[in-house]
Design an enzyme around this catalytic site. Structure first.
Site, PDB file in Angstrom:
ATOM      1  N   SER A  83      -5.498  -4.467   2.596  1.00 11.90           N
ATOM      2  CA  SER A  83      -4.443  -3.606   2.059  1.00 11.90           C
ATOM      3  C   SER A  83      -3.346  -4.508   1.512  1.00 11.90           C
ATOM      4  CB  SER A  83      -3.858  -2.726   3.169  1.00 11.90           C
ATOM      5  OG  SER A  83      -2.653  -2.105   2.725  1.00 11.90           O
TER       6      SER A  83
ATOM      7  N   TYR B 256      -0.814  -2.039  11.776  1.00 11.98           N
ATOM      8  CA  TYR B 256      -1.625  -1.916  10.563  1.00 11.98           C
ATOM      9  C   TYR B 256      -1.504  -3.169   9.702  1.00 11.98           C
ATOM     10  CZ  TYR B 256      -3.604   0.168   6.300  1.00 11.98           C
ATOM     11  OH  TYR B 256      -4.368   0.434   5.186  1.00 11.98           O
TER      12      TYR B 256
END
Ligand code: NAD
Length: 252
Positions: free
Chosen positions: A138, A151
């Protein structure tokens, strides 16, 4: 064509679309997802279009599940050519409120899961003369909004894991790359009882240098490229697919 591809988290979202894209190209696609309803729905969709697909219930953070998923793939198709480590989750709360179990869960699914699927798939790729692994990271590996520590850290870990795997597995002709998507709108790609039309504003689109919010096909196309012969000189790399958001400087 005729390739055997495993897509973790292939039941919904970006993975749902990646699985369909590879099936359309003639691949045999294993959908490894924790959500049975979503996974079976996607398996049935691919079959209804004349494709070949197998759903295997898998929690990528559990070693027994990953071993079972790899065994079932080999039993069904005899080999593994491509692994797309796409399954991923986020965390709620803030650093002040988030229980440590939440940190463990996100790291275990996103990072441990990516390592473990690679670990159990790699021997089959080696025995088959090579393969390709793609890890979905990401842009949050590189930049943050507030309260995304588990995350972001898991995705940063995936970037480092990617170059580490790329070197270890290079001796067995296995290429390993990551893709870092930015904002990808997935609301249409949920299981049918949850899917809804995206509610995107003009502002959402225009803040992207590319002029629009991303779609699952943007990531799926990057996967196709990285798996192709044209990408045979690319390993250990990270491909950012974010419409230019991470290189845009913002002054208010
Ligand atoms: P999603 O929530 O729509 O789909 C994720 C899928 O993974 C679901 O089918 C879910 O059931 C499955 N899954 C969750 N936990 C699992 C587990 N333990 N084992 C197996 N499967 C599991 O998510 P998405 O938006 O499609 O994201 C897919 C990947 O792309 C993730 O790794 C995510 O971090 C990454 N990503 C997404 C975006 C975005 O904007 N959507 C941006 C950057 C990166």
């Amino acid at each position: 064509n005729g390739k055997v591809v495993i897509v973790t988290g292939g039941g919904q979202g970006i993975g749902r679309f990646i699985a369909r894209t590879f099936a359309e190209k003639g691949a045999k696609v294993v959908i490894a997802d924790i959500d049975d309803e979503a996974g079976i729905e996607n398996e049935e969709y691919i079959k209804s279009k004349g494709g070949d697909s197998l759903f295997v219930h898998t929690d990528v953070s559990l070693e027994e599940d990953v071993k079972n998923m790899v065994d079932k793939t080999i039993k069904a198709y005899g080999k593994i050519d491509i692994l797309i480590n796409n399954a991923g989750i986020g965390a709620g709360g803030t650093i002040y409120t988030r229980p440590m179990e939440e940190w463990d869960r996100v790291i275990n699914v996103n990072l441990r899961g990516t390592y473990m699927c690679s670990k159990y798939v790699a021997p089959h790729m080696r025995d088959n003369g090579g393969g390709v692994i793609i890890n979905i990271a990401s842009t949050r590996a590189f930049m943050s909004e507030p309260h995304t520590e588990p995350y972001s850290a898991s995705k940063g870990g995936i970037i480092a894991l990617t170059h580490s795997l790329a070197i270890s597995l290079s001796y067995d002709k296995i290429r390993v790359n990551s893709i870092s998507p930015g904002w990808i709108e997935v609301s249409e790609w949920k299981k049918s009882r949850e899917a809804k039309k995206p509610q995107l504003t003009e502002e959402d689109h225009l803040q992207h240098p590319a002029g629009r919010v991303g779609k699952p096909e943007d990531v799926a196309n990057a996967c196709l490229f990285l798996c192709s012969e044209e990408a045979s000189f690319i390993t250990g790399a990270n491909l950012i697919v974010d419409g230019g958001m991470t290189v845009k400087m913002i002054y208010v």
